[in-house]
Design a protein around this motif. Structure first.
Motif, PDB file in Angstrom:
ATOM      1  N   GLY A 230      22.225   2.402   3.032  1.00  0.00           N
ATOM      2  CA  GLY A 230      22.356   3.458   2.208  1.00  0.00           C
ATOM      3  C   GLY A 230      21.939   2.944   0.728  1.00  0.00           C
ATOM      4  N   ARG A 231      22.113   1.728   0.324  1.00  0.00           N
ATOM      5  CA  ARG A 231      21.700   1.227  -0.898  1.00  0.00           C
ATOM      6  C   ARG A 231      20.307   1.396  -1.206  1.00  0.00           C
ATOM      7  NH1 ARG A 231      21.510  -3.683  -1.543  1.00  0.00           N
ATOM      8  NH2 ARG A 231      22.004  -4.483   1.036  1.00  0.00           N
ATOM      9  N   HIS A 232      19.962   1.575  -2.452  1.00  0.00           N
ATOM     10  CA  HIS A 232      18.496   1.524  -2.882  1.00  0.00           C
ATOM     11  C   HIS A 232      17.983   0.478  -3.652  1.00  0.00           C
ATOM     12  CE1 HIS A 232      19.994   5.881  -2.559  1.00  0.00           C
ATOM     13  NE2 HIS A 232      18.857   6.088  -2.121  1.00  0.00           N
ATOM     14  N   LEU A 233      16.785   0.005  -3.552  1.00  0.00           N
ATOM     15  CA  LEU A 233      16.228  -1.056  -4.184  1.00  0.00           C
ATOM     16  C   LEU A 233      15.003  -0.343  -4.984  1.00  0.00           C
ATOM     17  CD1 LEU A 233      15.788  -4.254  -2.061  1.00  0.00           C
ATOM     18  CD2 LEU A 233      17.421  -3.797  -3.540  1.00  0.00           C
ATOM     19  N   ALA A 234      15.028  -0.442  -6.356  1.00  0.00           N
ATOM     20  CA  ALA A 234      14.093  -0.222  -7.265  1.00  0.00           C
ATOM     21  C   ALA A 234      12.971  -1.097  -7.369  1.00  0.00           C
ATOM     22  CB  ALA A 234      14.405   0.322  -8.542  1.00  0.00           C
ATOM     23  N   TYR A 235      11.509  -0.715  -7.325  1.00  0.00           N
ATOM     24  CA  TYR A 235      10.409  -1.653  -7.343  1.00  0.00           C
ATOM     25  C   TYR A 235       9.358  -1.254  -8.321  1.00  0.00           C
ATOM     26  CZ  TYR A 235       8.167   1.596  -4.177  1.00  0.00           C
ATOM     27  OH  TYR A 235       7.556   2.780  -3.639  1.00  0.00           O
ATOM     28  N   ARG A 236       8.396  -1.981  -8.610  1.00  0.00           N
ATOM     29  CA  ARG A 236       7.287  -1.713  -9.406  1.00  0.00           C
ATOM     30  C   ARG A 236       6.086  -2.684  -8.824  1.00  0.00           C
ATOM     31  NH1 ARG A 236       6.642  -2.277 -16.103  1.00  0.00           N
ATOM     32  NH2 ARG A 236       4.505  -1.522 -16.014  1.00  0.00           N
ATOM     33  N   GLU A 237       4.840  -1.810  -8.810  1.00  0.00           N
ATOM     34  CA  GLU A 237       3.679  -2.488  -8.351  1.00  0.00           C
ATOM     35  C   GLU A 237       2.877  -2.982  -9.269  1.00  0.00           C
ATOM     36  OE1 GLU A 237       2.918   0.121  -4.044  1.00  0.00           O
ATOM     37  OE2 GLU A 237       3.128   1.213  -5.966  1.00  0.00           O
ATOM     38  N   HIS A 238       2.120  -3.980  -9.053  1.00  0.00           N
ATOM     39  CA  HIS A 238       1.386  -4.729  -9.819  1.00  0.00           C
ATOM     40  C   HIS A 238       0.136  -5.145  -9.354  1.00  0.00           C
ATOM     41  CE1 HIS A 238       5.156  -5.196 -12.660  1.00  0.00           C
ATOM     42  NE2 HIS A 238       5.386  -5.330 -11.221  1.00  0.00           N
ATOM     43  N   GLY A 239      -0.905  -5.363  -9.928  1.00  0.00           N
ATOM     44  CA  GLY A 239      -2.403  -5.964  -9.360  1.00  0.00           C
ATOM     45  C   GLY A 239      -3.276  -4.785  -8.957  1.00  0.00           C
ATOM     46  N   VAL A 240      -4.005  -5.179  -7.748  1.00  0.00           N
ATOM     47  CA  VAL A 240      -4.888  -4.178  -7.304  1.00  0.00           C
ATOM     48  C   VAL A 240      -4.139  -3.260  -6.062  1.00  0.00           C
ATOM     49  CG1 VAL A 240      -6.826  -5.955  -7.480  1.00  0.00           C
ATOM     50  CG2 VAL A 240      -5.342  -5.697  -5.228  1.00  0.00           C
ATOM     51  N   PRO A 241      -4.484  -2.095  -5.935  1.00  0.00           N
ATOM     52  CA  PRO A 241      -3.870  -1.311  -5.023  1.00  0.00           C
ATOM     53  C   PRO A 241      -3.596  -1.840  -3.672  1.00  0.00           C
ATOM     54  CG  PRO A 241      -5.586   0.028  -6.094  1.00  0.00           C
ATOM     55  CD  PRO A 241      -5.850  -1.571  -6.463  1.00  0.00           C
ATOM     56  N   LYS A 242      -2.479  -1.616  -3.058  1.00  0.00           N
ATOM     57  CA  LYS A 242      -2.106  -2.348  -2.003  1.00  0.00           C
ATOM     58  C   LYS A 242      -3.289  -1.943  -0.719  1.00  0.00           C
ATOM     59  CE  LYS A 242       1.330   0.058  -0.209  1.00  0.00           C
ATOM     60  NZ  LYS A 242       2.624   0.445  -0.051  1.00  0.00           N
ATOM     61  N   GLU A 243      -3.885  -0.988  -0.639  1.00  0.00           N
ATOM     62  CA  GLU A 243      -4.799  -0.726   0.295  1.00  0.00           C
ATOM     63  C   GLU A 243      -5.962  -1.402   0.357  1.00  0.00           C
ATOM     64  OE1 GLU A 243      -3.464   1.599  -1.697  1.00  0.00           O
ATOM     65  OE2 GLU A 243      -1.910   2.280  -0.332  1.00  0.00           O
ATOM     66  N   MET A 244      -6.270  -1.986  -0.976  1.00  0.00           N
ATOM     67  CA  MET A 244      -7.579  -2.748  -1.325  1.00  0.00           C
ATOM     68  C   MET A 244      -7.179  -4.343  -1.313  1.00  0.00           C
ATOM     69  SD  MET A 244      -9.068  -0.565  -4.230  1.00  0.00           S
ATOM     70  CE  MET A 244     -10.313  -1.811  -4.659  1.00  0.00           C
ATOM     71  N   ALA A 245      -6.093  -4.788  -1.216  1.00  0.00           N
ATOM     72  CA  ALA A 245      -5.580  -6.093  -1.530  1.00  0.00           C
ATOM     73  C   ALA A 245      -5.676  -7.063  -0.381  1.00  0.00           C
ATOM     74  CB  ALA A 245      -4.116  -6.207  -1.945  1.00  0.00           C
ATOM     75  N   LYS A 246      -6.289  -8.226  -0.519  1.00  0.00           N
ATOM     76  CA  LYS A 246      -6.415  -9.167   0.523  1.00  0.00           C
ATOM     77  C   LYS A 246      -5.034 -10.080   0.656  1.00  0.00           C
ATOM     78  CE  LYS A 246     -11.240 -10.118  -0.712  1.00  0.00           C
ATOM     79  NZ  LYS A 246     -12.402 -11.231  -1.058  1.00  0.00           N
ATOM     80  N   TYR A 247      -4.249  -9.884  -0.482  1.00  0.00           N
ATOM     81  CA  TYR A 247      -3.049 -10.775  -0.402  1.00  0.00           C
ATOM     82  C   TYR A 247      -2.057  -9.906  -1.029  1.00  0.00           C
ATOM     83  CZ  TYR A 247      -6.448 -14.449  -0.003  1.00  0.00           C
ATOM     84  OH  TYR A 247      -7.503 -15.250   0.377  1.00  0.00           O
TER      85      TYR A 247
ATOM     86  N   ASP B   5       8.845  -4.050   4.996  1.00  0.00           N
ATOM     87  CA  ASP B   5       8.667  -3.094   5.847  1.00  0.00           C
ATOM     88  C   ASP B   5       8.457  -1.561   5.367  1.00  0.00           C
ATOM     89  OD1 ASP B   5       8.555  -5.278   7.871  1.00  0.00           O
ATOM     90  OD2 ASP B   5      10.699  -4.644   8.387  1.00  0.00           O
ATOM     91  N   LYS B   6       9.198  -1.252   4.392  1.00  0.00           N
ATOM     92  CA  LYS B   6       9.284  -0.005   3.884  1.00  0.00           C
ATOM     93  C   LYS B   6       7.958   0.199   3.294  1.00  0.00           C
ATOM     94  CE  LYS B   6      13.342   1.816   5.586  1.00  0.00           C
ATOM     95  NZ  LYS B   6      14.351   1.962   4.731  1.00  0.00           N
ATOM     96  N   LEU B   7       7.346  -0.817   2.315  1.00  0.00           N
ATOM     97  CA  LEU B   7       6.024  -0.684   1.667  1.00  0.00           C
ATOM     98  C   LEU B   7       5.098  -0.817   2.545  1.00  0.00           C
ATOM     99  CD1 LEU B   7       7.489  -2.348  -1.800  1.00  0.00           C
ATOM    100  CD2 LEU B   7       7.114  -0.058  -1.160  1.00  0.00           C
ATOM    101  N   GLY B   8       5.172  -1.213   3.735  1.00  0.00           N
ATOM    102  CA  GLY B   8       3.875  -1.676   4.526  1.00  0.00           C
ATOM    103  C   GLY B   8       3.240  -2.913   4.322  1.00  0.00           C
ATOM    104  N   LEU B   9       4.000  -3.803   3.967  1.00  0.00           N
ATOM    105  CA  LEU B   9       3.309  -5.017   3.447  1.00  0.00           C
ATOM    106  C   LEU B   9       2.777  -5.893   4.701  1.00  0.00           C
ATOM    107  CD1 LEU B   9       5.371  -6.124   0.754  1.00  0.00           C
ATOM    108  CD2 LEU B   9       3.478  -4.687   0.701  1.00  0.00           C
ATOM    109  N   GLY B  10       2.825  -5.535   6.026  1.00  0.00           N
ATOM    110  CA  GLY B  10       2.395  -5.968   7.265  1.00  0.00           C
ATOM    111  C   GLY B  10       3.564  -6.980   7.942  1.00  0.00           C
TER     112      GLY B  10
END
Length: 340
Positions: free
Chosen positions: A47-64, A125-130
């Protein structure tokens, strides 16, 4: 009558003492009267939450894909460890998150090194990082890298520790070595860590009382090196952003960090085994030899005990050495592409 007065005074002093050592409840983000929720968050199984922020290239285009663990008194906004030029050149997506109790992530009073490792896995897993991702931890955030290497090594594509804070009570350190390194710290920091380890229930009181100096880091006067002082004058506010990192209360952010980081761990990092026997990943430890906050002698011992860790010692580097010219690029490219 006299005995009654004495009894009343004793009860009064005890009540005042209890009040002074008992931390106030956290001001939970999104609760009535609490700070607002402004960042994207994922909800964990409990039930807890984790706040996040994305940086760099879009996730769908990223190699890493990389998860970054911020240091003491910082938060998700500090994604400056990834230079924009490197992100574009290499194709890196990086997500940073507020560790529990910091910024807009819910506190976790039951937090352990094991629980935070599984929080990280759930975030991925929630962010779909593979199935696999890279992790980088700076300073206090480096301790989370040890937790990932212990509890979720199968999820890691590679790992980097940057000036990782050590726990002087890890059993694997020779007693004389850890003792010598411990006494190199400011006396006030020795007491702060001693209390966090042996008397954690006094941590809040120690860091809020006015009789003795407490943590030099919390006070904003840490043992910086000459290089650190020079770098601070050139670092922009964006690089050192600390927006609302303590807004839910210092106890659930800074003080609990001390209690967990310098408490009794469930495992000893010096007993860890190489998670990349297939050579499909690597672990790197970067350290400045002039770091005044984290003893380089203990990092050298770790590198000697765990030869599968690639150790990089930066001559003249202080605790802020990653922000020296070219260092961040070198750290990322070494993690992603191997030794140069």
């Amino acid at each position: 009558m006299f005995k009654a007065i004495i009894a009343a005074l004793v009860i009064g002093f005890l009540a005042l003492g209890f009040k002074s050592i008992r931390p106030p409840p956290p001001s939970i983000c999104g609760s009535p009267g609490g700070p607002p929720i402004t960042a994207p968050r994922i909800q964990l199984k409990d039930g807890r939450h984790l706040a996040y922020r994305e940086h760099g290239v879009p996730k769908e285009m990223a190699k890493y894909k990389v998860i970054f663990f911020h240091g003491f008194g910082s938060g998700k906004h500090d994604g400056s460890i990834l230079p924009p030029e490197t992100a574009e050149e290499v194709g890196v997506y990086l997500v940073s998150f507020d560790r529990p109790g910091y910024g807009e992530s819910d506190p976790d009073p039951k937090r352990t090194m094991k629980s935070i490792a599984f929080d990280i896995e759930e975030l991925a897993d929630k962010l779909g990082l593979g199935s696999q991702f890279y992790v980088i931890g700076y300073s206090m955030g480096g301790q989370l890298v040890w937790a990932c290497l212990k509890y979720i090594p199968h999820r890691l594509a590679g790992a980097t520790l940057i000036a990782p804070v050590v726990n002087y009570w890890w059993p694997g350190f020779p007693a004389n070595l850890s003792k010598e390194a411990y006494y190199e710290q400011f006396p006030q920091d020795q007491w702060t860590l001693r209390i966090a380890h042996y008397l954690p229930w006094l941590t809040y009181w120690w860091n809020t009382q006015k009789f003795f100096p407490s943590s030099s880091v919390i006070a904003g006067r840490p043992k910086f090196s000459e290089q650190d002082v020079q770098l601070i004058t050139h670092l922009s506010s964006a690089n050192m952003q600390k927006v609302n990192v303590k807004q839910q209360g210092e106890f659930e952010s800074l003080h609990r960090d001390l209690m967990i980081g310098f408490g009794s761990w469930e495992f000893d990092p010096l007993d860890l085994e190489n998670p990349f026997l297939d050579n499909k990943g690597s672990v790197h430890l970067w350290m400045g030899d002039s770091d005044g906050l984290v003893p380089v002698t203990l990092q050298r011992h770790i590198a000697g005990r765990l030869p599968w860790i690639h150790y990089h010692e930066v001559s003249g580097g202080g605790h802020l050495f990653p922000y020296a010219d070219g260092m961040r690029e070198a750290i990322f490219k070494t993690l992603l592409f191997g030794e140069k």
